[in-house]
Design an enzyme around this catalytic site. Structure first.
Site, PDB file in Angstrom:
ATOM      1  N   LYS A 252      -2.477 -15.179  -2.149  1.00 40.85           N
ATOM      2  CA  LYS A 252      -1.386 -15.037  -1.204  1.00 40.85           C
ATOM      3  C   LYS A 252      -1.955 -15.180   0.201  1.00 40.85           C
ATOM      4  O   LYS A 252      -3.001 -14.599   0.519  1.00 40.85           O
ATOM      5  CB  LYS A 252      -0.697 -13.683  -1.342  1.00 40.85           C
TER       6      LYS A 252
ATOM      7  N   CYS B  47      -3.118 -10.290   4.735  1.00 43.67           N
ATOM      8  CA  CYS B  47      -2.930  -9.028   5.438  1.00 43.67           C
ATOM      9  C   CYS B  47      -3.181  -9.182   6.939  1.00 43.67           C
ATOM     10  O   CYS B  47      -4.224  -9.704   7.348  1.00 43.67           O
ATOM     11  CB  CYS B  47      -3.856  -7.962   4.862  1.00 43.67           C
TER      12      CYS B  47
ATOM     13  N   ALA C  68       0.830  -1.203   0.000  1.00 44.07           N
ATOM     14  CA  ALA C  68       0.000   0.000   0.000  1.00 44.07           C
ATOM     15  C   ALA C  68       0.865   1.253   0.000  1.00 44.07           C
ATOM     16  O   ALA C  68       1.795   1.383   0.798  1.00 44.07           O
ATOM     17  CB  ALA C  68      -0.927   0.008   1.212  1.00 44.07           C
TER      18      ALA C  68
END
Length: 383
Positions: free
Chosen positions: A154, A112, A29
């Site tokens: 992922k 994440c 990000a």
């Protein structure tokens, strides 16, 4: 008898996408915008993934989300990572990427560890819900397969050591028609602390038939080689290791081609890379915004070098390319690259999470099929 280390792969094959070097730039990000992807691509071959975008944001036409989907004119393989918790939104977003943006590769984020993502049941905590994970993957694969676009995912090892999910995630991914799976060898609880567990990556390689990409603690090209030899992975995913070091992709390309690595850059050569980075950002965003965006990269580029505090401070306030040129000229261009930084972690590290933020009762049911949490349209991070 000691078994020989696996041969290094010379390319990465994801469905009909072939990458000359088995290296993927991890979406980060605020980092992997079109300018940074172009900068890295100028250094060496690889697959360069756009910043993570939210499925809901794309489907609902969120302006910020659309602004992130800008590609450089030389990006022949457009690659985007999607985040989502609702199969419907993820499927629709994947189709929009393929149909309207000409994306050639879609990756889904299930890694994440950031609380604003995990509190909605997304990112690294979602694979705990095996049924929900399957629903999302089936929806996404159905969308991308219509355009012959490979879908990858992922993920992390799991929520914590008591709730590991990576083997089930690999099995579900394979059964759903996913082209490859990347595994970050840490749990959500670890976040970016400690040492990545490459043994888990090796175990996943043995567990599935689809390609496995290894992620975690690749700071130098030699680390990528060691990871492949240790795990048998089909390729590597590089994130924090390239912060302020886009030439790492040059070294990675050389390593996988069996060629000698180029000498480490002097501060003058780093300054040239900084100037190129800032120029690309200004081309992308305009000079004022591009220079402001570049400021965050300065400490990474100069990490370990002897540039004085006052000059670093001034660089952190750069507002024009002319101003940047004047300050870069004040650096000692002959200063050698600091050997102390070789193999050292870069970017965020921190400590393990004291508490993992999840929806109430998240661990009560390991299936979750039909339970669709609500994602925010503007969430963005990375895995």
């Amino acid at each position: 008898m000691v078994s020989a280390a696996p041969a290094l792969p010379t390319e990465l094959v994801l469905g009909n996408v072939r990458v000359d070097t088995p290296v993927v730039l991890a979406p980060m990000a605020g980092i992997t915008n079109a300018a940074y992807r172009r900068l890295c691509a100028e250094q060496g071959a690889g697959l360069y993934v756009c910043e993570m975008i939210t499925s809901r944001g794309l489907v609902e036409g969120d302006e910020h989300t659309k602004q992130m989907l800008v590609f450089d004119e030389l990006e022949t393989v457009r690659s985007v990572q999607l985040y989502g918790t609702d199969p419907k939104y993820v499927g629709e977003a994947a189709e929009i990427l393929c149909n309207e943006y000409g994306v050639a590769h879609v990756d889904l984020n299930f890694g994440c560890p950031v609380p604003k993502v995990t509190r909605k049941g997304g990112g690294g905590v979602l694979p705990y819900k095996r049924g929900l994970l399957a629903e999302i993957l089936e929806s996404a694969v159905a969308a991308t397969s219509k355009y012959d676009v490979p879908l990858t995912i992922k993920t992390r090892m799991g929520i914590d050591d008591d709730n590991l999910t990576y083997l089930d995630a690999g099995r579900i991914a394979q059964e759903s028609g996913v082209a490859a799976i990347a595994l970050h060898g840490r749990t959500v609880e670890q976040a970016y602390s400690g040492v990545a567990n490459w043994d888990a990556i090796a175990e996943l390689v043995q567990h599935v038939d689809i390609p496995v990409l290894g992620n975690g603690d690749i700071w130098e090209a030699a680390d990528a080689v060691r990871m492949i030899q240790h795990t048998g992975a089909a390729g590597v995913v590089v994130g924090r290791g390239c912060l302020g070091r886009p030439w790492l992709f040059r070294d990675l390309a050389a390593a996988f081609a069996g060629e000698p690595t180029t000498a480490l850059p002097t501060l003058g050569e780093v300054a040239g890379m900084m100037r190129r980075h800032a120029e690309l950002l200004c081309d992308l965003m305009g000079e004022e915004k591009g220079c402001k965006e570049f400021r965050k990269h300065i400490s990474w580029y100069l990490k370990g070098f002897g540039a004085g505090g006052s000059l670093r401070h001034s660089l952190g306030l750069v507002d024009t390319l002319e101003h940047l040129d004047e300050m870069l000229a004040d650096l000692d261009w002959n200063e050698p690259f600091p050997a102390s930084e070789l193999g050292a972690p870069r970017g965020r590290q921190g400590a393990p999470r004291k508490r993992i933020v999840m929806p109430e009762g998240w661990l009560d049911d390991a299936d979750g099929r039909g339970i669709h949490t609500v994602e925010d349209a503007d969430e963005a991070s990375g895995g």
